[in-house]
Write a protein that holds these residues in place. Structure first.
Motif, PDB file in Angstrom:
ATOM      1  N   GLU A  70    -114.391   6.301  61.020  1.00 51.37           N
ATOM      2  CA  GLU A  70    -113.688   6.168  62.044  1.00 51.37           C
ATOM      3  C   GLU A  70    -113.166   7.132  62.877  1.00 51.37           C
ATOM      4  O   GLU A  70    -113.049   8.344  62.510  1.00 51.37           O
ATOM      5  CB  GLU A  70    -112.410   5.142  61.818  1.00 51.37           C
ATOM      6  N   ALA A  71    -112.917   7.242  64.216  1.00 50.95           N
ATOM      7  CA  ALA A  71    -113.186   6.025  64.790  1.00 50.95           C
ATOM      8  C   ALA A  71    -114.364   6.086  65.782  1.00 50.95           C
ATOM      9  O   ALA A  71    -115.148   5.255  66.112  1.00 50.95           O
ATOM     10  CB  ALA A  71    -112.075   5.889  66.004  1.00 50.95           C
ATOM     11  N   GLU A  98    -108.513   2.216  68.924  1.00 55.92           N
ATOM     12  CA  GLU A  98    -109.204   2.650  67.858  1.00 55.92           C
ATOM     13  C   GLU A  98    -108.328   2.265  66.424  1.00 55.92           C
ATOM     14  O   GLU A  98    -107.207   2.206  66.530  1.00 55.92           O
ATOM     15  CB  GLU A  98    -109.358   4.139  67.912  1.00 55.92           C
ATOM     16  N   ALA A  99    -108.796   2.217  65.295  1.00 57.53           N
ATOM     17  CA  ALA A  99    -110.229   2.001  65.340  1.00 57.53           C
ATOM     18  C   ALA A  99    -110.636   0.694  64.886  1.00 57.53           C
ATOM     19  O   ALA A  99    -111.806   0.397  65.498  1.00 57.53           O
ATOM     20  CB  ALA A  99    -110.641   2.844  63.843  1.00 57.53           C
ATOM     21  N   TYR A 132    -111.786   2.421  74.493  1.00 53.51           N
ATOM     22  CA  TYR A 132    -110.806   2.263  73.255  1.00 53.51           C
ATOM     23  C   TYR A 132    -109.652   3.270  73.483  1.00 53.51           C
ATOM     24  O   TYR A 132    -109.642   4.485  73.733  1.00 53.51           O
ATOM     25  CB  TYR A 132    -111.337   2.462  72.123  1.00 53.51           C
ATOM     26  N   ILE A 181    -112.519  -1.418  67.638  1.00 52.67           N
ATOM     27  CA  ILE A 181    -113.876  -1.021  68.393  1.00 52.67           C
ATOM     28  C   ILE A 181    -115.083  -2.148  68.132  1.00 52.67           C
ATOM     29  O   ILE A 181    -115.611  -2.487  69.102  1.00 52.67           O
ATOM     30  CB  ILE A 181    -114.296   0.566  67.963  1.00 52.67           C
TER      31      ILE A 181
END
Lengths: 201, 201
Positions: free
Chosen positions: A58-59, B58-59, B78, B62
């Motif tokens: 992530e992300a 995020e995350a 994001y 997404i």
């Protein structure tokens, strides 16, 4: 990948000889059409291998892992970044030091979702110092899974990441390989050329 | 969305009457096929509106923002979570307090990528206390963009998030609405039923 290189030339912001911002189309605002093309390219490169899972962090790896996973028809898994590892369940974890942010963190994956039966493709947006990707490779090995390759969207080839991964016996493919950059200019390694050269050695 | 509700019944881990883990298929390991179906469902619900951008955080937002953005044919954006907002560029930001993690953080978006011309769909994995989504709504309004709706994959309808958003005049659609849960059992609000009821009022 020509379309990606052209987009980096047109929209990438080169803030210094090591810092490239691509947040208008890759890792803040995302051009989904381009992300899907990137996934198809990873599918073209790695599709002949019996991959069972795509792995990322992530992300900003998520959109490319998802695109690759669409192309390959397998699920994807993203490592979480945490300051402290949760003890509520069994995880594989590895320490990562970010040179860009000058901070250390832990990446972790639940042991339920990675094991000896998995054949893994690791995908991330950038390969530079390689810190995060080396951490993911360590986790794949700790899990007893088989690593079938690493795919990076953009590689800063003048940094040590590729060398570190290749020294670990990992095959690396990057879709845009930057040999050098400075405000106003960026130079790419011609992937076709470098394949030809290595084939003739 | 029946296929999602069935998957939650089958694979969701209900750890308490407020904590639901769906990390085997939604937000750690991701079933990409299901994520794409979720995107199509958001496309079906919101596709008639002139959306120009999908927005998430995020995350774990997404993958669903990307799926919605594939269905709608628009880019997605994001918000980043940061402890301290970078001063290197102009950002819209909002404070968010996470009740689950008992910590506060700042979410931010570059001003370059959201403005008065944008018509926005906000998407996230969970709607519970609504803290993060309220922060995103604040950012959309600060940017002068138009908000055309909020789509959540899973809603904990027994928490206050939906009420907070509706009090702000925001239209909310969730694909699986949990009315109550406890270890071993989960109850969903029938979306069709609730649409029928509100239509007859």
């Amino acid at each position: 990948m020509k379309v990606l290189e052209e987009r980096i030339r047109r929209e990438g912001q080169i803030l210094s000889d090591t810092v490239l911002k691509v947040d208008s189309f890759l890792n803040h605002q995302v051009d989904t059409g381009l992300a899907l093309e990137i996934g198809k390219e990873f599918g073209r490169i790695f599709g002949g291998r019996p991959i069972t899972k795509v792995l990322t962090i992530e992300a900003s790896g998520i959109q490319f892992a998802m695109a690759a996973s669409i192309a390959l028809g397998v699920p994807f898994l993203y490592a979480k970044k945490k300051k402290v590892v949760t003890l509520s369940e069994q995880v594989y974890s590895a320490p990562v030091h970010s040179f860009t942010r000058q901070e250390s963190y832990q990446i972790s994956i639940s042991q339920k979702y990675l094991g000896p039966g998995d054949k893994v493709l690791i995908v991330d947006d950038f390969l530079a110092t390689g810190a995060a990707l080396v951490g993911l490779v360590d986790i794949v090995r700790e899990a007893g899974a088989e690593l079938l390759g690493v795919g990076a969207v953009i590689e800063k080839s003048f940094q040590e990441g590729r060398g570190l991964l290749e020294d670990m016996g990992v095959e690396v493919h990057s879709l845009a390989r930057i040999s050098a950059m400075a405000p106003g200019e960026v130079h790419f390694i011609d992937n076709e050329e470098s394949i030809k050269e290595s084939a003739s050695c």
